[in-house]
Design a protein around this motif. Structure first.
Motif, PDB file in Angstrom:
ATOM      1  N   LEU A  35      49.415  36.679  39.822  1.00 46.85           N
ATOM      2  CA  LEU A  35      50.246  35.813  38.963  1.00 46.85           C
ATOM      3  C   LEU A  35      51.236  36.635  38.149  1.00 46.85           C
ATOM      4  O   LEU A  35      52.389  36.248  37.964  1.00 46.85           O
ATOM      5  CB  LEU A  35      49.354  34.987  38.028  1.00 46.85           C
ATOM      6  CG  LEU A  35      48.530  33.887  38.709  1.00 46.85           C
ATOM      7  CD1 LEU A  35      47.563  33.261  37.718  1.00 46.85           C
ATOM      8  CD2 LEU A  35      49.440  32.823  39.316  1.00 46.85           C
ATOM      9  N   LYS A  36      50.780  37.782  37.670  1.00 46.44           N
ATOM     10  CA  LYS A  36      51.672  38.640  36.890  1.00 46.44           C
ATOM     11  C   LYS A  36      52.847  39.122  37.730  1.00 46.44           C
ATOM     12  O   LYS A  36      54.001  39.087  37.283  1.00 46.44           O
ATOM     13  CB  LYS A  36      50.905  39.864  36.365  1.00 46.44           C
ATOM     14  CG  LYS A  36      50.267  39.649  35.019  1.00 46.44           C
ATOM     15  CD  LYS A  36      49.664  40.954  34.477  1.00 46.44           C
ATOM     16  CE  LYS A  36      48.508  40.641  33.549  1.00 46.44           C
ATOM     17  NZ  LYS A  36      47.768  41.829  33.111  1.00 46.44           N
ATOM     18  N   LEU A  38      48.676  37.331  29.984  1.00 44.79           N
ATOM     19  CA  LEU A  38      47.481  36.889  30.710  1.00 44.79           C
ATOM     20  C   LEU A  38      46.211  37.535  30.165  1.00 44.79           C
ATOM     21  O   LEU A  38      45.106  37.096  30.475  1.00 44.79           O
ATOM     22  CB  LEU A  38      47.622  37.165  32.212  1.00 44.79           C
ATOM     23  CG  LEU A  38      48.475  36.131  32.960  1.00 44.79           C
ATOM     24  CD1 LEU A  38      48.512  36.441  34.455  1.00 44.79           C
ATOM     25  CD2 LEU A  38      47.925  34.723  32.756  1.00 44.79           C
ATOM     26  N   ASP A  39      46.366  38.554  29.353  1.00 45.10           N
ATOM     27  CA  ASP A  39      45.180  39.213  28.805  1.00 45.10           C
ATOM     28  C   ASP A  39      44.413  38.310  27.841  1.00 45.10           C
ATOM     29  O   ASP A  39      43.198  38.374  27.754  1.00 45.10           O
ATOM     30  CB  ASP A  39      45.589  40.496  28.065  1.00 45.10           C
ATOM     31  CG  ASP A  39      46.057  41.553  29.050  1.00 45.10           C
ATOM     32  OD1 ASP A  39      45.701  41.462  30.241  1.00 45.10           O
ATOM     33  OD2 ASP A  39      46.796  42.454  28.623  1.00 45.10           O
ATOM     34  N   VAL A  76      40.032  31.901  32.008  1.00 45.47           N
ATOM     35  CA  VAL A  76      40.132  31.200  33.284  1.00 45.47           C
ATOM     36  C   VAL A  76      38.900  30.322  33.439  1.00 45.47           C
ATOM     37  O   VAL A  76      37.784  30.736  33.116  1.00 45.47           O
ATOM     38  CB  VAL A  76      40.230  32.206  34.453  1.00 45.47           C
ATOM     39  CG1 VAL A  76      40.123  31.493  35.798  1.00 45.47           C
ATOM     40  CG2 VAL A  76      41.547  32.976  34.350  1.00 45.47           C
ATOM     41  N   LEU A  79      44.155  27.958  34.235  1.00 43.33           N
ATOM     42  CA  LEU A  79      44.497  28.975  33.249  1.00 43.33           C
ATOM     43  C   LEU A  79      44.390  28.329  31.874  1.00 43.33           C
ATOM     44  O   LEU A  79      44.996  27.274  31.637  1.00 43.33           O
ATOM     45  CB  LEU A  79      45.924  29.484  33.457  1.00 43.33           C
ATOM     46  CG  LEU A  79      46.206  30.248  34.749  1.00 43.33           C
ATOM     47  CD1 LEU A  79      47.636  30.808  34.718  1.00 43.33           C
ATOM     48  CD2 LEU A  79      45.203  31.379  34.954  1.00 43.33           C
ATOM     49  N   ASP A 119      36.366  37.786  34.634  1.00 43.92           N
ATOM     50  CA  ASP A 119      37.334  38.360  35.577  1.00 43.92           C
ATOM     51  C   ASP A 119      36.693  38.750  36.902  1.00 43.92           C
ATOM     52  O   ASP A 119      37.369  38.866  37.921  1.00 43.92           O
ATOM     53  CB  ASP A 119      37.972  39.622  34.962  1.00 43.92           C
ATOM     54  CG  ASP A 119      39.149  39.267  34.057  1.00 43.92           C
ATOM     55  OD1 ASP A 119      39.467  38.062  33.928  1.00 43.92           O
ATOM     56  OD2 ASP A 119      39.753  40.194  33.490  1.00 43.92           O
ATOM     57  N   LYS A 170      44.797  37.088  38.633  1.00 43.51           N
ATOM     58  CA  LYS A 170      45.662  37.355  37.480  1.00 43.51           C
ATOM     59  C   LYS A 170      46.763  38.354  37.833  1.00 43.51           C
ATOM     60  O   LYS A 170      47.921  38.208  37.408  1.00 43.51           O
ATOM     61  CB  LYS A 170      44.838  37.902  36.306  1.00 43.51           C
ATOM     62  CG  LYS A 170      44.086  36.839  35.516  1.00 43.51           C
ATOM     63  CD  LYS A 170      43.421  37.472  34.280  1.00 43.51           C
ATOM     64  CE  LYS A 170      42.804  36.428  33.361  1.00 43.51           C
ATOM     65  NZ  LYS A 170      42.156  37.053  32.186  1.00 43.51           N
ATOM     66  N   GLU A 171      46.399  39.368  38.640  1.00 47.01           N
ATOM     67  CA  GLU A 171      47.409  40.362  39.020  1.00 47.01           C
ATOM     68  C   GLU A 171      48.507  39.736  39.882  1.00 47.01           C
ATOM     69  O   GLU A 171      49.696  40.000  39.706  1.00 47.01           O
ATOM     70  CB  GLU A 171      46.742  41.539  39.735  1.00 47.01           C
ATOM     71  CG  GLU A 171      46.122  42.516  38.732  1.00 47.01           C
ATOM     72  CD  GLU A 171      44.977  43.343  39.307  1.00 47.01           C
ATOM     73  OE1 GLU A 171      44.800  43.342  40.544  1.00 47.01           O
ATOM     74  OE2 GLU A 171      44.254  43.967  38.498  1.00 47.01           O
ATOM     75  N   LYS A 178      40.241  38.495  38.518  1.00 44.11           N
ATOM     76  CA  LYS A 178      41.099  39.606  38.114  1.00 44.11           C
ATOM     77  C   LYS A 178      42.259  39.789  39.101  1.00 44.11           C
ATOM     78  O   LYS A 178      43.413  39.992  38.689  1.00 44.11           O
ATOM     79  CB  LYS A 178      40.263  40.892  38.060  1.00 44.11           C
ATOM     80  CG  LYS A 178      40.935  42.073  37.389  1.00 44.11           C
ATOM     81  CD  LYS A 178      39.977  43.269  37.386  1.00 44.11           C
ATOM     82  CE  LYS A 178      40.674  44.549  36.957  1.00 44.11           C
ATOM     83  NZ  LYS A 178      41.082  44.496  35.532  1.00 44.11           N
TER      84      LYS A 178
END
Lengths: 154, 77, 154, 77
Positions: free
Chosen positions: B35-36, B44-45, B49, B70, B58, B32-33, B29
């Motif tokens: 990367l955003k 990404l939602d 992964v 990804l 996550d 992902k943040e 998780k």
């Protein structure tokens, strides 16, 4: 070698040959070909890409799931990657079972699972653009990050 | 360091097949943040992964040497 | 020439080729092979015989029935006759449709109908005898002399 | 005269592929009775009859020049 990712044209006979059994009288295949029109839009060609090592693992997993659900089944799957023209074969799934009803069901299960869990992507090329095709089963999130068997549907 | 593999739209967006990140100990998780924020990865939602070729949640904690991928919605078949 | 009765080995690719469509992304095949064991009895080889001209008509009829039930479907069927050894291919049914669900259903329909209305017979040869195989769908009479679609079952 | 085609067990039993009969005007049911009596064909109840390559019922009347076929339970596929 019942599961393969290849850049070369797929020979249906070769995939079928892997599942022929003296005990099994029914073999079904699913052959996915490149369609020209999708939702009315004209495709020029497709490009398939795979996370190859993981895709192979996932294809094997599908084969194991099938063998558990339908005993005495043999499965072979070959998926092509790279550039594919209209009517080219993208995937061949062959399933052999002693009885035919199961062969259709198990084969259907395989293609649905491929569209769920196998890391292969296609990019459509049209006259006016290109795009990586998302989940064709409809947009949705996997709440726990994993697609489960319960996600299987038409 | 961990290796992050990119495919399909993500590879096109970044222009490379893999990246390196010092994110051992963080969760998927958190990755992902990052990367955003840093790479303006959208969508990404709906992205899964995989760590070492298996899907993870996550909450999974990333370990040194992991190979992360990804997996945008697949479209094989 | 989408429907054929032949004495020669069947090439799956040839049958599939007949149903490839630019508009259709899904092709299923059913491949019937000669099984070694049936109800525990060991088959040495089979002999298939057909009332050829009528069998061709009936295969065509099945194709028409499918086209009516599932529009935009193409069907091809080749059945082999003569002596067949274990694992030899007796029949190949190929069906192409725009969408895959229909392809499985239509294909299944074809094999069930073949076992109902197409005048082809097989003789099993065992170590200790031989016999023309009767209706494998179970013994029953057609009260009006004709097998109807309602007779379709597993 | 009409021509009667024999297949599978019937051909094996009689030893030939076809026979000739002067049975114009009779029904398929009557033909079956003749075959039972004169040739000891059994199992005719589960046998279908085709005239000129189409399945017919027992009530169908046989006409000069018809090609009739006995269709024992099929086992293709």
């Amino acid at each position: 070698m019942n599961y393969q990712i290849t850049k070369d044209p797929i020979k249906i006979e070769n995939v079928v040959q892997k599942v022929v059994q003296r005990e099994a009288g029914a073999i079904t295949t699913f052959i996915g070909t490149v369609r020209e029109l999708t939702h009315g839009r004209r495709t020029l060609y497709l490009e398939y890409e795979a996370y190859e090592s993981m895709a192979l693992k996932k294809l094997e997993q599908i084969g194991k799931e099938i063998a558990e659900k339908w005993p005495d089944t043999k499965t072979a799957i070959t998926h092509r990657i790279g550039r594919l023209e209209i009517t080219d074969i993208a995937v061949v799934i062959a399933v052999s079972t002693p009885h035919r009803a199961e062969s259709y069901e198990a084969n259907r299960y395989a293609i649905e699972r491929i569209k769920e869990i196998v890391p292969i992507w296609k990019k459509e090329h049209w006259e006016d653009g290109e795009e990586w095709v998302g989940n064709q089963l409809g947009t949705r999130e996997y709440t726990d990050g994993k697609p489960g068997e319960e996600d299987l549907h038409d | 360091m961990i290796k992050l593999l990119l495919f399909a739209q993500f590879r096109d967006q970044i222009g490379k097949q893999e990246m390196q990140f010092p994110i051992e100990g963080k969760t998927v998780k958190e990755l992902k943040e990052i990367l955003k924020e840093s790479y303006s990865f959208d969508e990404l939602d709906s992205v899964m992964v995989a760590i070492n070729e298996e899907f993870v949640t996550d909450q999974e904690i990333i370990r040194e040497g992991d190979i992360i991928a990804l997996i945008p919605p697949v479209s094989g078949g």
